[in-house]
Write an enzyme that holds these catalytic residues in place. Structure first.
Site, PDB file in Angstrom:
ATOM      1  N   GLY A   1       1.224  -1.233  -0.127  1.00 21.29           N
ATOM      2  CA  GLY A   1      -0.132  -0.248   0.227  1.00 21.29           C
ATOM      3  C   GLY A   1       0.757   1.282   0.117  1.00 21.29           C
ATOM      4  O   GLY A   1       2.006   1.531  -0.489  1.00 21.29           O
ATOM      5  N   ASN A   2      -0.019   2.388   0.368  1.00 15.84           N
ATOM      6  CA  ASN A   2       1.077   3.821   0.003  1.00 15.84           C
ATOM      7  C   ASN A   2       0.784   4.421   1.514  1.00 15.84           C
ATOM      8  O   ASN A   2      -1.126   3.706   2.199  1.00 15.84           O
ATOM      9  CB  ASN A   2       0.856   4.279  -0.946  1.00 15.84           C
ATOM     10  CG  ASN A   2      -0.506   4.596  -1.347  1.00 15.84           C
ATOM     11  OD1 ASN A   2      -1.407   5.923  -0.690  1.00 15.84           O
ATOM     12  ND2 ASN A   2      -1.148   4.275  -2.786  1.00 15.84           N
ATOM     13  N   ARG A   3       1.306   5.528   2.185  1.00 14.76           N
ATOM     14  CA  ARG A   3       0.631   6.678   3.431  1.00 14.76           C
ATOM     15  C   ARG A   3      -0.356   7.876   2.976  1.00 14.76           C
ATOM     16  O   ARG A   3      -1.233   8.193   3.773  1.00 14.76           O
ATOM     17  CB  ARG A   3       2.053   6.830   3.869  1.00 14.76           C
ATOM     18  CG  ARG A   3       2.899   5.436   4.208  1.00 14.76           C
ATOM     19  CD  ARG A   3       3.941   6.551   4.675  1.00 14.76           C
ATOM     20  NE  ARG A   3       4.022   7.506   5.138  1.00 14.76           N
ATOM     21  CZ  ARG A   3       4.268   8.650   4.648  1.00 14.76           C
ATOM     22  NH1 ARG A   3       6.053   8.169   4.619  1.00 14.76           N
ATOM     23  NH2 ARG A   3       4.324  10.099   6.070  1.00 14.76           N
TER      24      ARG A   3
END
Ligand SMILES: Cc1cc2nc3c(=O)[nH]c(=O)nc-3n(C[C@H](O)[C@H](O)[C@H](O)COP(=O)(O)O)c2cc1C
Length: 436
Positions: free
Chosen positions: A226-228
């Site tokens: 995922g990403n932030r």
């Protein structure tokens, strides 16, 4: 210190407005409470006077030499009505001026925020919904209502937002207004925000699709890549577009419920949740049909795992050897949206780059602009402490020629409005579409 008028109407939630008044006073604001006559049946005048440290009246016939019936509104920096009953929302829509709150609301040119509170049936009644839609189209901001426990044993949508949330919204609106006044940090570098135009509802009747959050690609049933991205910027864009009168569809990828609260009870925002890039891809194209504006603020995973494990990957299954993940490229959603673009659709992309140098940032943005073919590209620097997850953002918006049309920094809400100013300019709407 700002001059805040706190209008209070006659609902049970009036007792919560006492906490809001206290928060406003403690923040250093000059607070004038203007209750309706019915509000005083719930919380009395001495409480309001003690908390606000100002005289409190409901009638236009008190303090006549001070012309109080218009002076309060004229001098206000912001008017907040909390709780806003169904009756008071209807009176606002009709422009009734039969008490001090009514005249104040008509006399003010300051931003107005309402926090509706009522039983679910009253909230969902078409009369109330129409009234709120009309108020929004005039630029009135709406916070809540939330879903939750109501008076008696009922629960459902209609509960007033918590005082702390209303307070936060007030502070944001004051910051936006300040930025617009002074052309400060949160205002677009290309000029002072046209708040008068915005308050006329410059996106009334315009359908806007916003994607927000970050897609996640499963590795196994319990893990993902995922990403932030918190989704805050996209949610702020959806909320700002709705406040300007747009009909909004928000495709939310893995956004925390607390972040989504800004729009979850907003009748003008239809919320659709997605998880992976493939889900976003299949949903966004259908949603883009009929949308005049598409804003792709979501952080989309470029790669997914080639083979997702059916069972949790366990260390015991390959002792001493770390597993290797093979990645495959995801479809480029922005490119396909541009390819399938409808006539006169405005498509806005986002580019998040991990570079500090301004020229390099813009150069990368221009290269992405050329690859994607969007009408506007919002470029921002992201890193360990900037962009993602934070409450603020700094963005440059490039037009199709690669020129910077907006350079702005501030709360994500302020950035959202600056971006929407550029979108409105791009839409080139006829004056009649700007509402009255
Ligand atoms: C106990 C009680 C609670 C009420 N709560 C609400 C409420 O939460 N929201 C609402 O719209 N009306 C509520 N009402 C009805 C309003 O008080 C009534 O519509 C009144 O005319 C509102 O006047 P105002 O908008 O001028 O304050 C309530 C009435 C009673 C008796």
């Amino acid at each position: 210190m700002k001059n805040i008028v706190l209008g209070v109407s006659g609902g049970i939630a009036a007792y919560k407005a006492v906490a809001l008044a206290r928060l406003l006073v403690e923040a250093g604001h000059e607070v004038h409470v203007v209750p309706t006559a019915d509000a005083l049946r719930f919380v009395g005048q001495p409480t309001w006077e003690a908390i606000s440290r100002n005289p409190v009246t409901t009638s236009v016939h008190d303090d006549v030499p001070e012309v109080r019936h218009v002076a309060l509104g004229q001098n206000a920096d912001l008017v907040v009505v909390a709780p806003a009953t169904a009756n008071t929302l209807a009176r606002m829509t009709a422009g009734l001026a039969d008490d001090l709150l009514g005249t104040t609301l008509l006399a003010t040119r300051a931003p107005v925020l309402v926090a509706p509170a009522m039983h679910t049936e009253m909230w969902q009644h078409p009369a109330t919904q129409d009234n709120v839609a009309i108020l929004r189209s005039r630029g009135v901001a709406v916070v809540g209502p939330e879903s939750g426990r109501l008076t008696g044993n009922d629960s459902g949508p209609g509960r007033m937002s918590e005082p702390a949330d209303i307070f936060e919204r007030v502070q944001e609106m004051l910051a936006d207004a300040r930025a617009a006044d002074v052309g400060g940090a949160a205002a677009p570098a290309t000029g002072v925000v046209d708040t008068a135009k915005r308050s006329r509802g410059d996106l009334v009747g315009v359908r806007v699709l916003v994607t927000a959050g970050g897609t996640r690609e499963p590795i196994d049933p319990v893990r993902f890549l995922g990403n932030r991205s918190s989704g805050r910027q996209g949610v702020a864009i959806a909320a700002a577009a709705a406040d300007r009168g747009a009909e909004v569809v928000l495709l939310a990828a893995n956004i925390d419920g607390a972040v989504l609260e800004a729009v979850s009870s907003d009748q003008a925002v239809r919320l659709v949740t997605v998880g992976t890039t493939a889900e976003l891809d299949s949903t966004v194209h259908a949603a883009a049909r009929g949308a005049r504006v598409v804003i792709m603020a979501a952080a989309v995973a470029d790669y997914r795992v080639a083979e997702v494990a059916d069972q949790k990957i366990r260390k015991e299954d390959s002792p001493g050897a770390a597993p290797t993940l093979t990645l495959v490229e995801n479809p480029d959603i922005l490119v396909s949206l541009v390819r399938d673009r409808q006539d006169d659709q405005v498509i806005v992309g986002f580019a998040a780059e991990t570079v500090d140098d301004e020229d390099e940032l813009l150069e990368r943005g221009r290269r992405k602009l050329a690859r994607k073919g969007v009408d506007l590209l919002a470029v921002n620097a992201v890193g360990w402490s900037e962009g993602f997850e934070s409450e603020t953002n700094e963005v440059r918006v490039l037009d199709a020629e690669g020129d910077v049309v907006v350079a702005t920094a501030g709360t994500k809400r302020a950035v959202a409005d600056a971006l929407l100013d550029a979108v409105v300019a791009e839409l080139n709407l006829p004056e009649s579409a700007l509402g009255d």
